[in-house]
Design a protein around this motif. Structure first.
Motif, mmCIF file in Angstrom:
data_model
loop_
_atom_site.group_PDB
_atom_site.id
_atom_site.type_symbol
_atom_site.label_atom_id
_atom_site.label_comp_id
_atom_site.label_asym_id
_atom_site.label_seq_id
_atom_site.Cartn_x
_atom_site.Cartn_y
_atom_site.Cartn_z
ATOM 1 N N UNK A 114 0.813 -1.221 0.000
ATOM 2 C CA UNK A 114 0.000 0.000 0.000
ATOM 3 C C UNK A 114 0.844 1.267 0.000
ATOM 4 N N UNK A 115 2.147 1.144 0.290
ATOM 5 C CA UNK A 115 3.017 2.321 0.302
ATOM 6 C C UNK A 115 4.083 2.250 -0.796
ATOM 7 N N UNK A 116 3.752 1.543 -1.864
ATOM 8 C CA UNK A 116 4.605 1.570 -3.045
ATOM 9 C C UNK A 116 5.868 0.755 -2.962
ATOM 10 N N UNK A 117 5.948 -0.149 -1.986
ATOM 11 C CA UNK A 117 7.181 -0.911 -1.828
ATOM 12 C C UNK A 117 7.276 -2.145 -2.708
ATOM 13 N N UNK A 118 6.147 -2.552 -3.308
ATOM 14 C CA UNK A 118 6.159 -3.784 -4.097
ATOM 15 C C UNK A 118 7.123 -3.689 -5.279
ATOM 16 N N UNK A 119 7.209 -2.495 -5.878
ATOM 17 C CA UNK A 119 8.070 -2.325 -7.050
ATOM 18 C C UNK A 119 9.543 -2.501 -6.721
ATOM 19 N N UNK A 120 9.886 -2.346 -5.444
ATOM 20 C CA UNK A 120 11.289 -2.447 -5.037
ATOM 21 C C UNK A 120 11.681 -3.857 -4.605
ATOM 22 N N UNK A 121 10.712 -4.761 -4.521
ATOM 23 C CA UNK A 121 11.022 -6.105 -4.033
ATOM 24 C C UNK A 121 11.653 -6.946 -5.127
ATOM 25 N N UNK A 122 12.667 -7.746 -4.785
ATOM 26 C CA UNK A 122 13.196 -8.710 -5.755
ATOM 27 C C UNK A 122 12.152 -9.786 -6.034
ATOM 28 N N UNK A 123 12.323 -10.507 -7.113
ATOM 29 C CA UNK A 123 11.317 -11.460 -7.566
ATOM 30 C C UNK A 123 11.002 -12.518 -6.519
ATOM 31 N N UNK A 124 12.021 -13.021 -5.801
ATOM 32 C CA UNK A 124 11.767 -14.085 -4.828
ATOM 33 C C UNK A 124 10.897 -13.597 -3.675
ATOM 34 N N UNK A 125 11.131 -12.368 -3.215
ATOM 35 C CA UNK A 125 10.316 -11.825 -2.130
ATOM 36 C C UNK A 125 8.917 -11.472 -2.617
ATOM 37 N N UNK A 126 8.811 -10.955 -3.824
ATOM 38 C CA UNK A 126 7.499 -10.593 -4.367
ATOM 39 C C UNK A 126 6.608 -11.821 -4.518
ATOM 40 N N UNK A 127 7.208 -12.933 -4.962
ATOM 41 C CA UNK A 127 6.422 -14.164 -5.147
ATOM 42 C C UNK A 127 5.874 -14.682 -3.834
ATOM 43 N N UNK A 128 6.708 -14.739 -2.807
ATOM 44 C CA UNK A 128 6.239 -15.270 -1.527
ATOM 45 C C UNK A 128 5.269 -14.287 -0.852
ATOM 46 N N UNK A 129 5.470 -12.987 -1.079
ATOM 47 C CA UNK A 129 4.558 -11.989 -0.511
ATOM 48 C C UNK A 129 3.160 -12.140 -1.094
ATOM 49 N N UNK A 130 3.069 -12.259 -2.410
ATOM 50 C CA UNK A 130 1.765 -12.397 -3.050
ATOM 51 C C UNK A 130 1.100 -13.718 -2.662
ATOM 52 N N UNK A 131 1.905 -14.761 -2.553
ATOM 53 C CA UNK A 131 1.361 -16.066 -2.180
ATOM 54 C C UNK A 131 0.812 -16.040 -0.750
ATOM 55 N N UNK A 132 1.515 -15.366 0.162
ATOM 56 C CA UNK A 132 1.024 -15.267 1.536
ATOM 57 C C UNK A 132 -0.275 -14.464 1.603
ATOM 58 N N UNK A 133 -0.363 -13.366 0.835
ATOM 59 C CA UNK A 133 -1.599 -12.585 0.800
ATOM 60 C C UNK A 133 -2.775 -13.417 0.310
ATOM 61 N N UNK A 134 -2.533 -14.219 -0.717
ATOM 62 C CA UNK A 134 -3.603 -15.022 -1.304
ATOM 63 C C UNK A 134 -3.976 -16.233 -0.465
ATOM 64 N N UNK A 135 -3.055 -16.676 0.398
ATOM 65 C CA UNK A 135 -3.270 -17.906 1.166
ATOM 66 C C UNK A 135 -2.835 -17.712 2.618
ATOM 67 N N UNK A 136 -3.533 -16.880 3.396
ATOM 68 C CA UNK A 136 -3.097 -16.607 4.770
ATOM 69 C C UNK A 136 -3.112 -17.832 5.678
ATOM 70 N N UNK A 137 -3.844 -18.892 5.261
ATOM 71 C CA UNK A 137 -3.936 -20.077 6.117
ATOM 72 C C UNK A 137 -2.813 -21.086 5.865
ATOM 73 N N UNK A 138 -1.976 -20.862 4.838
ATOM 74 C CA UNK A 138 -0.919 -21.813 4.504
ATOM 75 C C UNK A 138 0.179 -21.842 5.565
ATOM 76 N N UNK A 139 0.689 -23.039 5.810
ATOM 77 C CA UNK A 139 1.883 -23.180 6.642
ATOM 78 C C UNK A 139 3.113 -22.848 5.791
ATOM 79 N N UNK A 140 4.286 -22.763 6.445
ATOM 80 C CA UNK A 140 5.513 -22.502 5.694
ATOM 81 C C UNK A 140 5.788 -23.610 4.680
#
Length: 308
Positions: A242-268
């Motif tokens: 929400x504060x424009x930080x997504x554009x600065x994330x490397x691909x590996x962090x962006x992928x896990x961030x989006x996956x966690x948002x979409x699946x808050x119930x998932x374990x590691x």
């Protein structure tokens, strides 16, 4: 107190809106109150703190200290309504000059600055919004007697990716949301971070309970731990996005961030499997820790640790 009461109280006390976005907050409050015209400027609310906020922001912005009155009326056996009015015709004229005539429609200049739109929506919600018990279902609404104004509000929300559904009820136009993701985004936008977390917790607990019914060997302690960790991770990721930080994330962090948002119930482990199976549980945990560190630095840079 109910979730709806605590939500409005949190929004009304959100410090950045009160200090940095007062005009936008006031515009939402005044424009979506029950009456706004040359003949009648008034707010009707069940909450004393909303009535106090309404009169305070008017007094601060327009310097009207003597023609604002508040009445407490009994609306039921134990239910009170607070009615705040601007009594002077001259002061009402000054208000309309400052905020714009009602027939002119919404003035986007009041919510054009960074952070102003959230404050504006917060004011609108305090004036005409309602929320159901999230344990029973997800439902947030804005209820307006002015259908044209309701359609304008729907349009500006839709322009920001938050298009509401519309219905008519007892002569009013109702803008409403039933999708939990949209409601969470709205609450965060209005500055209700604590209520957003509570809502997310209700949602995650529901999802995990459903999962427990399918997986008999899932222990309660593990559920609680997963809920707490997932809540913190989702909050950090939402803040970064929400504060424009997504554009600065490397691909590996962006992928896990989006996956966690979409699946808050998932374990590691489940997050790692969803990433294609090439990422271990410990690697997922390290990536989430990096996201938490990024969110913490962003909050520190914005000085938001003062609000806690």
């Amino acid at each position: 107190m109910s979730f709806a009461y605590e939500l409005k109280k949190e929004i009304a006390q959100h410090r950045p809106n009160l200090v940095h976005h007062k005009a936008a907050l006031a515009y939402g409050l005044i424009r979506f109150a029950k009456y706004y015209s040359a003949d009648h400027v008034a707010l009707h609310t069940e909450h004393r703190f909303v009535a106090r906020l309404y009169s305070t922001v008017i007094a601060d912005l327009i310097q009207l200290h003597y023609s604002i009155t508040t009445q407490e009326k009994l609306a039921g056996e134990s239910q009170y309504v607070y009615v705040v009015r601007v009594d002077s015709a001259g002061d009402r004229a000054r208000l309309l000059e400052y905020f714009g005539a009602p027939q002119a429609g919404l003035n986007a200049e009041f919510f054009a600055g960074e952070g102003d739109f959230g404050a504006f929506i917060a004011g609108a919600y305090l004036a005409c919004g309602a929320f159901s018990d999230p344990n029973k279902g997800y439902h947030l609404e804005f209820s307006l007697t002015d259908s044209a104004l309701a359609e304008q509000l729907a349009q500006v929300l839709a322009e920001r990716g938050l298009a509401p559904k519309l219905s008519r009820r007892r002569g009013k136009t109702v803008l409403y949301y039933k999708e939990s993701e949209q409601i969470e985004e709205l609450l965060a936008l209005m500055g209700a971070s604590r209520s957003t977390m509570e809502l997310m917790e209700v949602k995650i607990v529901k999802e995990l309970r459903n999962k427990v019914n399918r997986v008999t060997n899932c222990e309660t302690a593990n559920i609680t731990k997963t809920v707490a960790a997932s809540l913190a991770q989702v909050e950090d990721i939402r803040y970064i996005f929400s504060h424009g930080g997504a554009q600065q994330l490397p691909e590996d962090l962006l992928r896990v961030a989006q996956l966690r948002l979409d699946n808050p119930e998932y374990s590691l482990r489940e997050l790692g499997e969803a990433l294609g199976g090439e990422v271990s549980r410990s690697s997922v945990n390290r990536r989430l820790a990096k996201l938490a560190k990024i969110a913490r630095h962003m909050r520190e840079e914005r000085g938001e640790e003062l609000d806690g």
